[in-house]
Design a protein around this motif. Structure first.
Motif, PDB file in Angstrom:
ATOM      1  N   ASP A 192      25.534  37.859  44.615  1.00 43.95           N
ATOM      2  CA  ASP A 192      25.470  38.345  45.999  1.00 43.95           C
ATOM      3  C   ASP A 192      26.094  39.727  46.165  1.00 43.95           C
ATOM      4  O   ASP A 192      26.226  40.225  47.288  1.00 43.95           O
ATOM      5  N   GLY A 193      26.497  40.350  45.050  1.00 44.50           N
ATOM      6  CA  GLY A 193      27.063  41.686  45.113  1.00 44.50           C
ATOM      7  C   GLY A 193      28.574  41.727  45.157  1.00 44.50           C
ATOM      8  O   GLY A 193      29.169  42.802  45.036  1.00 44.50           O
ATOM      9  N   GLU A 194      29.220  40.578  45.350  1.00 44.16           N
ATOM     10  CA  GLU A 194      30.682  40.548  45.405  1.00 44.16           C
ATOM     11  C   GLU A 194      31.272  40.796  44.013  1.00 44.16           C
ATOM     12  O   GLU A 194      30.693  40.398  42.994  1.00 44.16           O
ATOM     13  N   VAL A 195      32.438  41.435  43.996  1.00 49.01           N
ATOM     14  CA  VAL A 195      33.177  41.669  42.751  1.00 49.01           C
ATOM     15  C   VAL A 195      34.614  41.207  42.973  1.00 49.01           C
ATOM     16  O   VAL A 195      35.250  41.587  43.960  1.00 49.01           O
ATOM     17  N   TYR A 196      35.110  40.381  42.071  1.00 47.92           N
ATOM     18  CA  TYR A 196      36.481  39.877  42.180  1.00 47.92           C
ATOM     19  C   TYR A 196      37.201  40.159  40.865  1.00 47.92           C
ATOM     20  O   TYR A 196      36.686  39.864  39.787  1.00 47.92           O
ATOM     21  N   GLU A 197      38.401  40.752  40.972  1.00 51.11           N
ATOM     22  CA  GLU A 197      39.163  41.124  39.785  1.00 51.11           C
ATOM     23  C   GLU A 197      40.515  40.425  39.793  1.00 51.11           C
ATOM     24  O   GLU A 197      41.133  40.256  40.838  1.00 51.11           O
ATOM     25  N   ILE A 198      40.956  40.024  38.605  1.00 57.09           N
ATOM     26  CA  ILE A 198      42.243  39.350  38.486  1.00 57.09           C
ATOM     27  C   ILE A 198      42.801  39.581  37.094  1.00 57.09           C
ATOM     28  O   ILE A 198      42.053  39.583  36.112  1.00 57.09           O
ATOM     29  N   ASP A 199      44.107  39.806  37.011  1.00 60.80           N
ATOM     30  CA  ASP A 199      44.783  39.933  35.718  1.00 60.80           C
ATOM     31  C   ASP A 199      45.286  38.575  35.267  1.00 60.80           C
ATOM     32  O   ASP A 199      45.794  37.791  36.075  1.00 60.80           O
ATOM     33  N   SER A 200      45.173  38.313  33.977  1.00 61.30           N
ATOM     34  CA  SER A 200      45.740  37.093  33.410  1.00 61.30           C
ATOM     35  C   SER A 200      46.840  37.497  32.456  1.00 61.30           C
ATOM     36  O   SER A 200      46.578  38.041  31.393  1.00 61.30           O
ATOM     37  N   GLY A 201      48.070  37.236  32.825  1.00 62.50           N
ATOM     38  CA  GLY A 201      49.179  37.708  32.011  1.00 62.50           C
ATOM     39  C   GLY A 201      49.460  36.806  30.842  1.00 62.50           C
ATOM     40  O   GLY A 201      50.004  35.716  30.992  1.00 62.50           O
ATOM     41  N   ILE A 202      49.069  37.241  29.654  1.00 67.36           N
ATOM     42  CA  ILE A 202      49.377  36.463  28.450  1.00 67.36           C
ATOM     43  C   ILE A 202      50.884  36.341  28.287  1.00 67.36           C
ATOM     44  O   ILE A 202      51.409  35.284  27.974  1.00 67.36           O
ATOM     45  N   SER A 203      51.600  37.432  28.517  1.00 70.92           N
ATOM     46  CA  SER A 203      53.046  37.402  28.351  1.00 70.92           C
ATOM     47  C   SER A 203      53.710  36.498  29.388  1.00 70.92           C
ATOM     48  O   SER A 203      54.830  36.064  29.191  1.00 70.92           O
ATOM     49  N   LEU A 204      53.033  36.233  30.485  1.00 67.03           N
ATOM     50  CA  LEU A 204      53.589  35.380  31.532  1.00 67.03           C
ATOM     51  C   LEU A 204      53.175  33.930  31.362  1.00 67.03           C
ATOM     52  O   LEU A 204      53.490  33.089  32.191  1.00 67.03           O
ATOM     53  N   GLY A 205      52.432  33.617  30.303  1.00 65.39           N
ATOM     54  CA  GLY A 205      52.111  32.240  29.980  1.00 65.39           C
ATOM     55  C   GLY A 205      50.859  31.698  30.633  1.00 65.39           C
ATOM     56  O   GLY A 205      50.612  30.504  30.599  1.00 65.39           O
ATOM     57  N   GLU A 206      50.028  32.523  31.246  1.00 63.03           N
ATOM     58  CA  GLU A 206      48.809  32.023  31.860  1.00 63.03           C
ATOM     59  C   GLU A 206      47.755  31.781  30.790  1.00 63.03           C
ATOM     60  O   GLU A 206      47.617  32.547  29.837  1.00 63.03           O
ATOM     61  N   ASP A 207      47.002  30.717  30.933  1.00 60.62           N
ATOM     62  CA  ASP A 207      46.082  30.308  29.881  1.00 60.62           C
ATOM     63  C   ASP A 207      44.722  30.949  30.097  1.00 60.62           C
ATOM     64  O   ASP A 207      43.781  30.313  30.567  1.00 60.62           O
ATOM     65  N   SER A 208      44.601  32.199  29.739  1.00 63.29           N
ATOM     66  CA  SER A 208      43.309  32.874  29.879  1.00 63.29           C
ATOM     67  C   SER A 208      42.332  32.414  28.818  1.00 63.29           C
ATOM     68  O   SER A 208      41.118  32.540  28.989  1.00 63.29           O
ATOM     69  N   ARG A 209      42.841  31.872  27.700  1.00 62.13           N
ATOM     70  CA  ARG A 209      41.944  31.356  26.670  1.00 62.13           C
ATOM     71  C   ARG A 209      41.102  30.210  27.220  1.00 62.13           C
ATOM     72  O   ARG A 209      39.907  30.101  26.933  1.00 62.13           O
ATOM     73  N   THR A 210      41.725  29.342  28.011  1.00 61.05           N
ATOM     74  CA  THR A 210      40.980  28.230  28.616  1.00 61.05           C
ATOM     75  C   THR A 210      39.898  28.759  29.548  1.00 61.05           C
ATOM     76  O   THR A 210      38.781  28.237  29.570  1.00 61.05           O
ATOM     77  N   ALA A 211      40.221  29.808  30.322  1.00 62.66           N
ATOM     78  CA  ALA A 211      39.216  30.407  31.204  1.00 62.66           C
ATOM     79  C   ALA A 211      38.045  30.943  30.393  1.00 62.66           C
ATOM     80  O   ALA A 211      36.874  30.748  30.753  1.00 62.66           O
ATOM     81  N   TYR A 212      38.345  31.601  29.301  1.00 63.61           N
ATOM     82  CA  TYR A 212      37.290  32.124  28.424  1.00 63.61           C
ATOM     83  C   TYR A 212      36.424  30.997  27.867  1.00 63.61           C
ATOM     84  O   TYR A 212      35.185  31.089  27.859  1.00 63.61           O
ATOM     85  N   GLN A 213      37.061  29.909  27.413  1.00 67.76           N
ATOM     86  CA  GLN A 213      36.310  28.780  26.855  1.00 67.76           C
ATOM     87  C   GLN A 213      35.423  28.122  27.909  1.00 67.76           C
ATOM     88  O   GLN A 213      34.288  27.717  27.624  1.00 67.76           O
ATOM     89  N   ILE A 214      35.942  28.010  29.132  1.00 74.06           N
ATOM     90  CA  ILE A 214      35.140  27.409  30.206  1.00 74.06           C
ATOM     91  C   ILE A 214      33.915  28.272  30.499  1.00 74.06           C
ATOM     92  O   ILE A 214      32.794  27.773  30.614  1.00 74.06           O
ATOM     93  N   LEU A 215      34.126  29.568  30.642  1.00 75.70           N
ATOM     94  CA  LEU A 215      33.007  30.480  30.915  1.00 75.70           C
ATOM     95  C   LEU A 215      31.992  30.446  29.770  1.00 75.70           C
ATOM     96  O   LEU A 215      30.777  30.475  30.000  1.00 75.70           O
ATOM     97  N   LYS A 216      32.480  30.382  28.560  1.00 75.69           N
ATOM     98  CA  LYS A 216      31.590  30.321  27.395  1.00 75.69           C
ATOM     99  C   LYS A 216      30.798  29.025  27.392  1.00 75.69           C
ATOM    100  O   LYS A 216      29.590  29.014  27.126  1.00 75.69           O
ATOM    101  N   ASN A 217      31.467  27.923  27.712  1.00 77.94           N
ATOM    102  CA  ASN A 217      30.792  26.621  27.736  1.00 77.94           C
ATOM    103  C   ASN A 217      29.740  26.547  28.839  1.00 77.94           C
ATOM    104  O   ASN A 217      28.736  25.844  28.704  1.00 77.94           O
ATOM    105  N   LYS A 218      29.984  27.289  29.931  1.00 71.41           N
ATOM    106  CA  LYS A 218      29.037  27.295  31.050  1.00 71.41           C
ATOM    107  C   LYS A 218      27.948  28.358  30.888  1.00 71.41           C
ATOM    108  O   LYS A 218      27.161  28.591  31.802  1.00 71.41           O
TER     109      LYS A 218
END
Length: 368
Positions: free
Chosen positions: A304-330
């Motif tokens: 729909d043209g929307e753009v959403y940006e967010i930082d995932s802080g590896i050093s802060l312990g956020e699990d961006s790997r899980t987000a990547y795996q979910i997006l890949k699986n979908k």
């Protein structure tokens, strides 16, 4: 119809009914006492959902069918393909296990002692096991960004209590001593004429405490609400909490009442055009000084043209790997930096150590 009646009629648990309601599949009304009342339409909808779940069709696909974004035949075709992949993977594992058994090679020794024969591909075995395991277990969910929970509000409230008490002690004991000191040092100054006398009785103290809470608590709630900025990835789609989609009141109410998903903006994975993932650098202070941190930056582009940006802080312990795996699986299209993809596909190093080894922004020159 009450929840117990629905449970008995459809042989379904109360947890399942609440989950289907949370996912927007049914919409029971509430009576004056707050109890759920299920309509005939809700029961009919539940019968469809239960039947489709017995076929092991995912909630995501059920939502799409009931929202008429896809039809039953199309969903069955997709589901059969998924089942076929699972069958093939399980068959491959069975054949490998049979061959290992016939060769009388213990699997544990095969992996650990590396005495496997050349006709076995260890990477292939590992890949198949990981693939089947991922297919058979429920999909993980994860949150990237800053999400405020009721516990955060409680901690903030306790902090307000401490601050108010400290200020109260300062007002009750500090100001009178300060006035006495000024009068002693400068007896010619007539403080009562330029500074009103303070009567620290119990009534005034209570008024001070109440006024302080009236001022501080709304500020706390407001500050916690506007600080929220996160994306939650679940099985059916993604929920976005951001000030451009929600009012501050909706953020606050969603957090306190644990109904954030009800207010957050929702997208199906099919609504995502593509996701850009790249590394950005930031700084963080500590006792040892200021150092650089590495943040995988997710940029979601929607149809729909929307753009959403967010930082995932590896050093802060956020699990961006899980987000990547979910997006890949979908099967979401991702434009990802090769180095970040390499990090997600390894388990030896943590995020900070992995990127520090490559960039070395915190390593003194002349040292490894």
């Amino acid at each position: 119809m009450k929840i117990k009646e629905v449970q008995e009629q459809l042989n379904v648990s109360s947890n399942a009914l609440r989950y289907y309601e949370k996912m927007g599949l049914i919409h029971p009304l509430r009576d004056k006492n707050g109890y759920r009342n299920y309509s005939i339409e809700d029961v009919a909808q539940l019968k469809k959902v239960i039947f489709l779940r017995e076929l092991d069709i995912s909630i995501e696909d059920i939502i799409q069918m009931l929202n008429h974004t896809t039809d039953f035949q199309e969903t069955l075709t997709k589901h059969m393909q998924s089942i076929e992949i699972e069958i093939q993977s399980l068959q491959a594992i069975k054949e490998l296990c049979v061959e290992l058994k016939n060769k009388d090679i213990p699997l544990l020794d095969t992996i650990i002692e590396k005495n496997i024969q050349q006709d076995f591909d260890k990477k292939e075995i590992k890949t198949i096991f990981e693939k089947v395991t991922f297919l058979m277990k429920p999909i993980k969910t994860t949150v990237i960004g800053t999400r405020v929970t009721p516990r955060d509000y409680l901690y903030g409230l306790l902090l307000c209590v401490i601050i108010v008490l400290l200020i109260l002690l300062g007002v009750v004991f500090g100001i009178p001593h300060m006035i006495d000191y000024v009068l002693i040092q400068a007896p010619n100054i007539h403080l009562p004429h330029i500074f009103p006398s303070l009567d620290f009785n119990i009534n005034n103290i209570m008024i001070f405490v109440v006024v302080s809470f009236i001022i501080s608590v709304p500020l706390l709630l407001y500050n916690n609400s506007v600080s929220q900025n996160y994306i939650e990835l679940v099985d059916g789609g993604i929920y976005i909490c951001h000030k451009k989609y929600l009012t501050k009141w909706e953020m606050m109410k969603g957090s306190i009442l644990k109904r954030a998903r009800h207010y957050n903006r929702y997208y199906y994975y099919e609504d995502i055009e593509h996701v850009d993932i790249y590394i950005v650098f930031s700084t963080m202070g500590s006792r040892g000084g200021i150092f650089k941190i590495y943040l995988p930056h997710f940029q979601f582009h929607f149809n729909d043209g929307e753009v959403y940006e967010i930082d995932s802080g590896i050093s802060l312990g956020e699990d961006s790997r899980t987000a990547y795996q979910i997006l890949k699986n979908k099967n979401v299209k991702m434009n990802i930096e090769p180095l970040i993809e390499e990090y997600y596909n390894q388990n030896e190093l943590k995020g900070y150590d992995f990127f520090e080894k490559y960039y070395g922004l915190n390593t003194p020159r002349g040292k490894d």
